[in-house]
Design an enzyme around this catalytic site. Structure first.
Site, PDB file in Angstrom:
ATOM      1  N   ASN A  62       0.842  -0.735   0.170  1.00 43.83           N
ATOM      2  CA  ASN A  62       0.403   0.471   0.290  1.00 43.83           C
ATOM      3  C   ASN A  62       0.739   1.549  -0.463  1.00 43.83           C
ATOM      4  OD1 ASN A  62      -2.204   2.099   0.371  1.00 43.83           O
ATOM      5  ND2 ASN A  62      -2.320   1.801   2.059  1.00 43.83           N
ATOM      6  N   LYS A 100      -0.015   4.045  -0.715  1.00 51.98           N
ATOM      7  CA  LYS A 100      -0.327   5.305  -0.183  1.00 51.98           C
ATOM      8  C   LYS A 100      -0.286   6.631  -1.180  1.00 51.98           C
ATOM      9  CE  LYS A 100      -0.642   3.264   4.587  1.00 51.98           C
ATOM     10  NZ  LYS A 100      -0.702   3.918   6.208  1.00 51.98           N
ATOM     11  N   HIS A 109      -9.663   0.831   4.997  1.00 47.74           N
ATOM     12  CA  HIS A 109      -8.314   0.983   5.736  1.00 47.74           C
ATOM     13  C   HIS A 109      -8.876   2.262   6.562  1.00 47.74           C
ATOM     14  CE1 HIS A 109      -4.733   1.940   6.261  1.00 47.74           C
ATOM     15  NE2 HIS A 109      -3.990   1.710   5.800  1.00 47.74           N
ATOM     16  N   GLU A 129      -6.742   4.489   7.376  1.00 47.13           N
ATOM     17  CA  GLU A 129      -7.024   6.189   7.172  1.00 47.13           C
ATOM     18  C   GLU A 129      -8.297   5.955   6.397  1.00 47.13           C
ATOM     19  OE1 GLU A 129      -3.550   5.464   5.238  1.00 47.13           O
ATOM     20  OE2 GLU A 129      -2.334   5.151   6.773  1.00 47.13           O
ATOM     21  N   GLU A 174      -5.684  -4.763  10.812  1.00 49.51           N
ATOM     22  CA  GLU A 174      -4.887  -4.790  10.647  1.00 49.51           C
ATOM     23  C   GLU A 174      -5.027  -3.630  12.226  1.00 49.51           C
ATOM     24  OE1 GLU A 174      -2.069  -2.507   7.509  1.00 49.51           O
ATOM     25  OE2 GLU A 174      -4.054  -1.557   7.245  1.00 49.51           O
ATOM     26  N   GLY A 228       2.312   1.963  10.998  1.00 47.10           N
ATOM     27  CA  GLY A 228       2.937   2.911  10.895  1.00 47.10           C
ATOM     28  C   GLY A 228       3.233   4.072  12.306  1.00 47.10           C
ATOM     29  N   SER A 268       3.070  -2.047   9.967  1.00 53.10           N
ATOM     30  CA  SER A 268       4.825  -2.069  11.318  1.00 53.10           C
ATOM     31  C   SER A 268       4.942  -2.941  10.466  1.00 53.10           C
ATOM     32  CB  SER A 268       4.802  -1.667  12.679  1.00 53.10           C
ATOM     33  OG  SER A 268       4.428  -0.165  12.862  1.00 53.10           O
TER      34      SER A 268
HETATM   35  P1  PGA Z   1       2.740   0.356   7.931  1.00 48.66           P
HETATM   36  O1  PGA Z   1       0.856   0.564   7.394  1.00 48.66           O
HETATM   37  O2  PGA Z   1       3.386  -0.896   7.356  1.00 48.66           O
HETATM   38  O3  PGA Z   1       3.028   1.935   7.159  1.00 48.66           O
HETATM   39  O4  PGA Z   1       2.280   0.152   8.913  1.00 48.66           O
HETATM   40  C1  PGA Z   1       0.380  -0.526   7.126  1.00 48.66           C
HETATM   41  C2  PGA Z   1      -1.130  -0.265   6.417  1.00 48.66           C
HETATM   42  O5  PGA Z   1      -1.246   1.044   6.731  1.00 48.66           O
HETATM   43  O6  PGA Z   1      -1.492  -0.331   5.116  1.00 48.66           O
END
Ligand code: PGA
Length: 240
Positions: free
Chosen positions: A8, A10, A91, A93, A163, A169, A205
């Protein structure tokens, strides 16, 4: 067993950077099922610039309807027409920053499925819910809401990405064994409801030093990777 690795990206790369990273990923050898999710514009650019694509292209979002007055949205049909095969929906976000509620997420899933896009449905608990030991309840409610009116035939087009929001993150991750148990819980929920097996991925992460802990678990079918998917050296090692 073949694992599914979803990148992803983003909103982290320019169109040119996306193409350059996609070219590298395209030359990579991997036994696994690799899905790259660039932003909408980069997705189109990559599709047009690369003659033969050795990974699957996924979008990071789609509209909740087929056409009409949805300023700023991109419909699932256009994504399919342009060459996307998958779409990430729900997601955290999107849920938190863009205030997408469960009804919206359910509509998006239905749209994606109607247009023959496979869905990567994200769900997971926040830090307070984790502390209150409510993870299972939260995940169950998210599954119930997201999968309302999804048919037995369509459920096999959906992959779940667990997740935990606090892990995204942040550099923090749950124990792989914990994720494996939750993954099993999600799979059992689907088997009970649909008598079908689905894939469950872990995201949050994931990096070079922890990915194998998750992939070694039998109940975890793959990974959804944000940050570490932007660094080719790291991503390619994980995919191998
Ligand atoms: P990350 O993001 O691996 O940077 O923690 C995962 C995600 O948001 O899908």
């Amino acid at each position: 067993m073949k694992k599914t690795i979803v990148a992803n990206w983003k909103m982290n790369l320019s169109v040119k950077e996306s193409l350059s990273l996609a070219k590298k990923v395209n030359k990579m050898s991997s036994q696994n099922n690799i899905i790259i999710c660039p932003d909408f514009l980069s997705l189109v650019y990559i599709k047009n610039k690369l003659k033969k694509i050795n990974f699957k292209l996924g979008a990071q979002n789609c509209a909740p309807d087929s056409f009409g007055s949805y300023t700023g949205e991109v419909c699932a049909k256009n994504l399919k027409d342009i060459g996307a095969e998958q779409v990430i929906i729900g997601h955290s976000e999107r849920r938190n920053i863009f205030k997408e509620d469960s009804l919206m997420i359910n509509k998006k899933i239905q749209e994606a499925l109607k247009n023959k896009l496979q869905v990567i449905l994200c769900l997971g608990e926040n830090e307070n819910e984790k502390k209150a030991k409510r993870t299972k309840q939260v995940v169950k409610k998210q599954l119930q809401d997201a999968l309302k009116n999804i048919s037995n035939r369509d459920i096999s087009q959906i992959t779940i990405a667990y997740e935990p929001i606090w892990a995204i993150g942040s550099g923090k991750t749950p124990q792989a064994e914990e994720v494996s148990l939750l993954s099993k819980y999600i799979k059992d929920y689907i088997v009970n409801k649909y008598s079908k097996k689905i894939k469950v991925l872990y995201g949050g992460s994931v990096n070079l030093s922890n990915y194998s802990l998750f992939l070694d678990q039998t109940n975890i079918d793959g990974l959804l990777i944000g940050g570490a998917s932007l660094k080719y050296s790291e991503f390619s090692k994980i995919c191998r």
